[in-house]
Design a protein around this motif. Structure first.
Motif: not given
Length: 463
Positions: A97-100, A105-110, A168-174, A436-438
């Motif tokens: 869960a990444i703040r947009g 709010l974005h849920l980035v899902r693999n 990442t600390p800059w709000r992206t997903w690896l 699982a993510t909050f």
């Protein structure tokens, strides 16, 4: 999601592998300094001995939760995405869960799509597709301030076996490819086994560019040191088992795209310990941990874990999976180890702590069998810290599938149970939990069911 080692019999389960040692897997327990796992998180009061009470059977037969909690299904595989890009893919795995922007709010899902597995693939989208012959990738769900689903779309496509990853600390997903498949294998037109960056605010800004300097191997998860920018990476592989890595970028903490700028990939060597599974005593500490340069991060001829690391060798571990940063250290998980699969010793799960500033590695917690048959947990996989000072563990074992919580005092309690039987009455089977993510405000836990791919939002009296 994890899979059995290649040198194990296809029909062998984790429990069977461990049972060959004479152990009985009946429940879940911890030994070690459990409070270590929560370094840097808020302290919260516990409810009695821990937890939210017994699980209440779901009349709809999907998800059992404690009294006072409720769930919503946000997404289900095969349904059309609101973007019009195609159907929701299957094999829902790691998620964040990444703040947009603008309160979203974005849920980035693999999606851990494997060649020929018959699961709905991630639809190929122009400018977001790496290799059109690969069916994995990421989708993202965007929610408003009230948790209502606004949009669902492809974030990256044409990647393979996207298992876990990390923020990442800059709000992206690896997002991490858990494969070493090269061009020409399984119909691929490009080499796979890379990490890709996803910008949830605008996936077209990040595109589909492999971060080649971070290595080509069976990636599982990552964690970023927010002080130095070093990226720690786990490898879930066998024949031989995987390694633990760190990537030192040339442009640390440089924001979106900075990891494309190159850097140095190194593998961990613990003096005198070729296999972490042999360490069984919580609190065991190793000073002077060394980092050895990886000769060929692209693994052009030889897999990274098989390359020459010198006469002193390298340190391996079976089932290196979850990875997270907290309290000035990186924590990583070995889901289980079994001699029957080629490991040097047996265990039901370990959590390790590496302190970069001290070059010190410590075995923090060991999972083990207990007598409570109501908690049939073992093989911890995705592990996430909660905003409330707790820990959530997605079980990756056999039989009933749970999300377990762990208090600072080491009390283990069930949070959710998957009730959807995808087997038969005689041989029930349940998809495992993942990702699982909050939400940043701590009011909602999002989690995936791997099969059939389902994303849920769980709300209630979290504390």
């Amino acid at each position: 999601m994890s899979e059995l080692p290649a040198n194990a019999a296809a029909s062998a389960t984790r429990r069977q592998l461990l049972a060959r040692t004479g152990a009985t897997v009946a429940g879940i327990a911890f030994t070690g300094a459990v409070p270590e796992l929560f370094a840097g998180t808020a302290t919260a009061a516990t409810h009695g001995s821990g937890g939210y009470g017994p699980l209440v059977p779901d009349p709809d037969g999907l998800l059992d939760l404690p009294a006072g909690f409720r769930y919503r299904v946000l997404s289900h595989e095969g349904e059309p995405m609101s973007s019009g890009q195609g159907a929701v893919p299957g094999s829902h795995d790691g998620m964040e869960a990444i703040r947009g922007r603008h309160g979203k709010l974005h849920l980035v899902r693999n999606h851990e799509i494997r060649p020929g597995d018959g699961k709905p693939p991630v639809p190929a989208v122009e400018r977001l597709t790496y290799d059109p012959t690969a069916g994995g990738g990421c989708t993202q769900l965007t929610l408003d301030e009230r948790g209502r689903l606004l949009d669902e779309r492809v974030a990256i496509a044409g990647t393979a076996v996207n298992c876990a990853g990390g923020p990442t600390p800059w709000r992206t997903w690896l997002t991490c490819e858990e494969t070493e498949g090269k061009a020409g294998v399984n119909g691929y037109t490009k080499d796979h086994g890379f990490i890709f960056e996803v910008d949830p605010d605008d996936p077209y800004r990040s595109g589909a560019v492999p971060l080649t300097a971070m290595g080509r191997f069976a990636h599982e998860a990552i964690a970023v040191d927010p002080r130095t920018g070093a990226v720690y990476e786990t490898e879930d592989a066998s024949k031989p088992f995987g390694l633990f890595y760190r990537f030192l970028p040339d442009k640390p903490l440089g924001g979106l795209g900075s990891l494309r700028g190159g850097g140095r990939l190194e593998a961990m060597r613990v003096p005198g310990v070729p296999d972490l599974s042999v360490i069984q005593e919580p609190g065991a500490t190793f000073e002077h941990v060394a980092w050895v340069p990886v000769p060929d991060p692209l693994a052009q001829q030889t897999s990274v874990r098989l390359q020459d690391y010198g006469a002193k060798g390298i340190t391996r571990s079976q089932k290196l999976e979850g990875c997270y940063w907290g309290g000035g250290a990186v924590y990583f998980v070995s889901s289980y180890a079994a001699r029957a699969a080629g490991s040097a010793a047996d265990h039901y799960g370990q959590v390790w702590k590496y302190e970069p500033h001290r070059h010190r590695l410590t075995l923090v917690v060991v999972f083990g069998p207990d007598t409570d048959i109501q908690l049939p947990g073992e093989s911890p996989d995705n592990i996430s810290l909660t905003p409330h000072g707790g820990l959530m563990v997605c079980e990756d074992g056999d039989g009933a599938q749970h999300v377990f919580g762990v208090t600072r005092r080491g009390a283990v309690y069930p949070v959710a149970r998957n009730r959807l039987n995808i087997g038969t009455d005689e041989a029930p089977e349940y998809g495992e939990f993942a990702g699982a993510t909050f939400s940043p405000n701590g009011r909602t836990m999002f989690v995936n069911i791997y099969t059939p791919g389902t994303t849920l939002a769980i709300t209630g009296p979290w504390h």
